[in-house]
Design an enzyme around this catalytic site. Structure first.
Site, mmCIF file in Angstrom:
data_model
loop_
_atom_site.group_PDB
_atom_site.id
_atom_site.type_symbol
_atom_site.label_atom_id
_atom_site.label_comp_id
_atom_site.label_asym_id
_atom_site.label_seq_id
_atom_site.Cartn_x
_atom_site.Cartn_y
_atom_site.Cartn_z
ATOM 1 N N SER A 1 0.867 -1.191 0.000
ATOM 2 C CA SER A 1 0.000 0.000 0.000
ATOM 3 C C SER A 1 0.896 1.231 0.000
ATOM 4 O O SER A 1 2.070 1.154 0.367
ATOM 5 C CB SER A 1 -0.847 -0.014 1.273
ATOM 6 O OG SER A 1 -1.436 1.251 1.501
ATOM 7 N N TYR B 1 -1.439 -1.051 10.422
ATOM 8 C CA TYR B 1 -1.650 -1.271 8.983
ATOM 9 C C TYR B 1 -0.422 -0.786 8.215
ATOM 10 O O TYR B 1 0.111 -1.500 7.362
ATOM 11 C CB TYR B 1 -2.911 -0.536 8.520
ATOM 12 C CG TYR B 1 -3.210 -0.742 7.047
ATOM 13 C CD1 TYR B 1 -3.716 -1.953 6.583
ATOM 14 C CD2 TYR B 1 -2.988 0.276 6.112
ATOM 15 C CE1 TYR B 1 -3.991 -2.150 5.228
ATOM 16 C CE2 TYR B 1 -3.261 0.093 4.764
ATOM 17 C CZ TYR B 1 -3.750 -1.128 4.327
ATOM 18 O OH TYR B 1 -4.006 -1.319 2.989
HETATM 19 N N1 LIG Z 1 -8.823 -0.401 -0.861
HETATM 20 C C1 LIG Z 1 -7.729 0.333 -0.807
HETATM 21 O O1 LIG Z 1 -7.784 1.582 -0.872
HETATM 22 C C2 LIG Z 1 -6.374 -0.311 -0.713
HETATM 23 C C3 LIG Z 1 -5.247 0.501 -0.874
HETATM 24 C C4 LIG Z 1 -3.983 -0.072 -0.784
HETATM 25 C C5 LIG Z 1 -3.853 -1.426 -0.556
HETATM 26 N N2 LIG Z 1 -4.970 -2.189 -0.403
HETATM 27 C C6 LIG Z 1 -4.767 -3.622 -0.148
HETATM 28 O O2 LIG Z 1 -5.454 -4.353 -1.143
HETATM 29 C C7 LIG Z 1 -5.810 -5.643 -0.611
HETATM 30 C C8 LIG Z 1 -7.279 -5.902 -0.909
HETATM 31 O O3 LIG Z 1 -8.048 -4.941 -0.195
HETATM 32 P P1 LIG Z 1 -9.517 -4.495 -0.637
HETATM 33 O O4 LIG Z 1 -9.533 -3.030 -0.616
HETATM 34 O O5 LIG Z 1 -9.914 -5.227 -1.835
HETATM 35 O O6 LIG Z 1 -10.336 -4.986 0.647
HETATM 36 P P2 LIG Z 1 -11.625 -5.891 0.791
HETATM 37 O O7 LIG Z 1 -12.644 -5.545 -0.238
HETATM 38 O O8 LIG Z 1 -12.002 -5.805 2.226
HETATM 39 O O9 LIG Z 1 -11.096 -7.355 0.450
HETATM 40 C C9 LIG Z 1 -10.203 -8.009 1.301
HETATM 41 C C10 LIG Z 1 -10.085 -9.436 0.841
HETATM 42 O O10 LIG Z 1 -9.153 -10.107 1.696
HETATM 43 C C11 LIG Z 1 -9.788 -11.283 2.205
HETATM 44 N N3 LIG Z 1 -9.300 -11.572 3.544
HETATM 45 C C12 LIG Z 1 -9.162 -10.729 4.587
HETATM 46 N N4 LIG Z 1 -8.692 -11.385 5.654
HETATM 47 C C13 LIG Z 1 -8.533 -12.673 5.272
HETATM 48 C C14 LIG Z 1 -8.089 -13.849 5.921
HETATM 49 N N5 LIG Z 1 -7.689 -13.843 7.205
HETATM 50 N N6 LIG Z 1 -8.056 -15.000 5.221
HETATM 51 C C15 LIG Z 1 -8.457 -15.030 3.936
HETATM 52 N N7 LIG Z 1 -8.889 -13.965 3.261
HETATM 53 C C16 LIG Z 1 -8.934 -12.805 3.925
HETATM 54 C C17 LIG Z 1 -11.262 -10.978 2.213
HETATM 55 O O11 LIG Z 1 -11.972 -12.198 2.210
HETATM 56 P P3 LIG Z 1 -13.469 -12.337 2.820
HETATM 57 O O12 LIG Z 1 -14.161 -11.046 2.548
HETATM 58 O O13 LIG Z 1 -14.034 -13.486 2.053
HETATM 59 O O14 LIG Z 1 -13.287 -12.593 4.269
HETATM 60 C C18 LIG Z 1 -11.407 -10.202 0.928
HETATM 61 O O15 LIG Z 1 -11.497 -11.080 -0.159
HETATM 62 C C19 LIG Z 1 -5.469 -5.593 0.869
HETATM 63 O O16 LIG Z 1 -4.219 -6.233 1.090
HETATM 64 C C20 LIG Z 1 -5.358 -4.105 1.160
HETATM 65 O O17 LIG Z 1 -4.534 -3.832 2.263
HETATM 66 C C21 LIG Z 1 -6.227 -1.674 -0.489
#
Ligand SMILES: NC(=O)c1ccc[n+]([C@@H]2O[C@H](COP(=O)([O-])OP(=O)(O)OC[C@H]3O[C@@H](n4cnc5c(N)ncnc54)[C@H](OP(=O)(O)O)[C@@H]3O)[C@@H](O)[C@H]2O)c1
Length: 257
Positions: free
Chosen positions: A140, A153
């Site tokens: 991130s 985080y």
């Molecule tokens: N959104 C942003 O602005 C942003 C920015 C920078 C980086 N990121 C990174 O991008 C990645 C995806 O984030 P997102 O924004 O798409 O969030 P999200 O919509 O909340 O999705 C998170 C995903 O991770 C899975 N997950 C979480 N904990 C888990 C666990 N213990 N075991 C297995 N699966 C797990 C969730 O599965 P379930 O829902 O099925 O539990 C879901 O599929 C993350 O690493 C986040 O830190 C996001």
């Protein structure tokens, strides 16, 4: 890697992971998708199949190293993996409190750090012996400069960024490439809870396309949007004594515990 055919993505049941699965879904592509929510994961798998991909999915927790390892090894035996994207992650902030509860810090570290290690290692020996493969770690922009609104985080994302960038060097010559992805704000369920303006907020589809293009070029670090990446990178070069007053003014991020 150009046109990876056998691709494993964690956290594919939602947000960026789901968008990445759809980005790669095409005839001749075998997708291995992981998440915890069976209903959402199934819906993503179906959408990918509609685009012509073969999909195999598993409901697993990335913190459960043994179950995840068994599944990833079985995937690799079924179809030698070209690309593994360690995407699953969680987020939480201080909620404006003084510090975060230790339980929240541990939960973030185990999912965002142990989860990445548990994802990358099971198929790594096979990739090295084949002399071919690509690993992508979703970090991130919070891993570029620590945000006081979300210490655990930020630390977890800096940890996997450092780990990935060093791993890339240590695997040089093995045929296995490593890329670290540092996105800014993406519209997903993770950011839907934020009650503050998110600069340059982008769609998950646009982020997935940017990541896929960066991975195809084998870029070491895929940091975007550039308008946010470069200012943060420059700020990270300055002494925290100078930049802390600026970061102290940023809004609080809601807590998880
Ligand atoms: N959104 C942003 O602005 C942003 C920015 C920078 C980086 N990121 C990174 O991008 C990645 C995806 O984030 P997102 O924004 O798409 O969030 P999200 O919509 O909340 O999705 C998170 C995903 O991770 C899975 N997950 C979480 N904990 C888990 C666990 N213990 N075991 C297995 N699966 C797990 C969730 O599965 P379930 O829902 O099925 O539990 C879901 O599929 C993350 O690493 C986040 O830190 C996001």
């Amino acid at each position: 890697m150009k046109n990876p055919k056998n691709i494993l993505i964690t956290g594919a049941s939602s947000g960026l992971g789901a968008a990445l699965a759809l980005q790669y879904a095409a005839p001749g592509v075998q997708l291995f998708l992981q998440g915890r929510n069976a209903q959402r994961l199934h819906a993503v798998a179906q959408s990918c199949e509609t685009r012509g991909a073969h999909v195999s999915s598993a409901c697993l927790d990335v913190v459960d190293a043994s179950s995840l390892s068994n599944w990833i090894k079985a995937c690799d035996e079924q179809a030698p993996l070209d690309l593994i994207i360690a995407n699953a992650g969680i987020s939480a902030g201080t909620g404006g409190r003084a510090g975060e509860p230790a339980s929240q810090v541990r939960r973030l570290f185990s999912t965002n750090i142990d989860g990445v290690i548990n994802t990358l290692y099971p198929a790594l020996p096979a990739m090295i012996s084949r002399g071919r493969g690509q690993l992508a770690i979703i970090s991130s922009l919070a891993g570029i400069r620590a945000l006081p609104s979300s210490p655990a985080y930020s630390a977890s994302k800096a940890c996997v960024r450092y780990f990935g960038e060093a791993l890339r060097g240590s695997l040089r010559g093995s045929g296995v490439a490593v890329s670290v992805v540092c996105p800014g704000y993406i519209r997903t369920p993770m950011t839907d809870v934020n009650r503050f303006p998110m600069p340059f907020l982008m769609s998950a589809e646009k982020a997935a396309l940017t990541i896929a293009k960066g991975l195809e070029k084998g870029r070491t670090r895929i940091g975007f949007p550039r308008r946010l990446y470069w200012p943060l990178w420059w700020l990270s070069c300055l002494s925290p004594r100078i930049t802390d007053p600026f970061f102290d003014r940023l809004p609080a991020k809601s807590g998880g515990d």
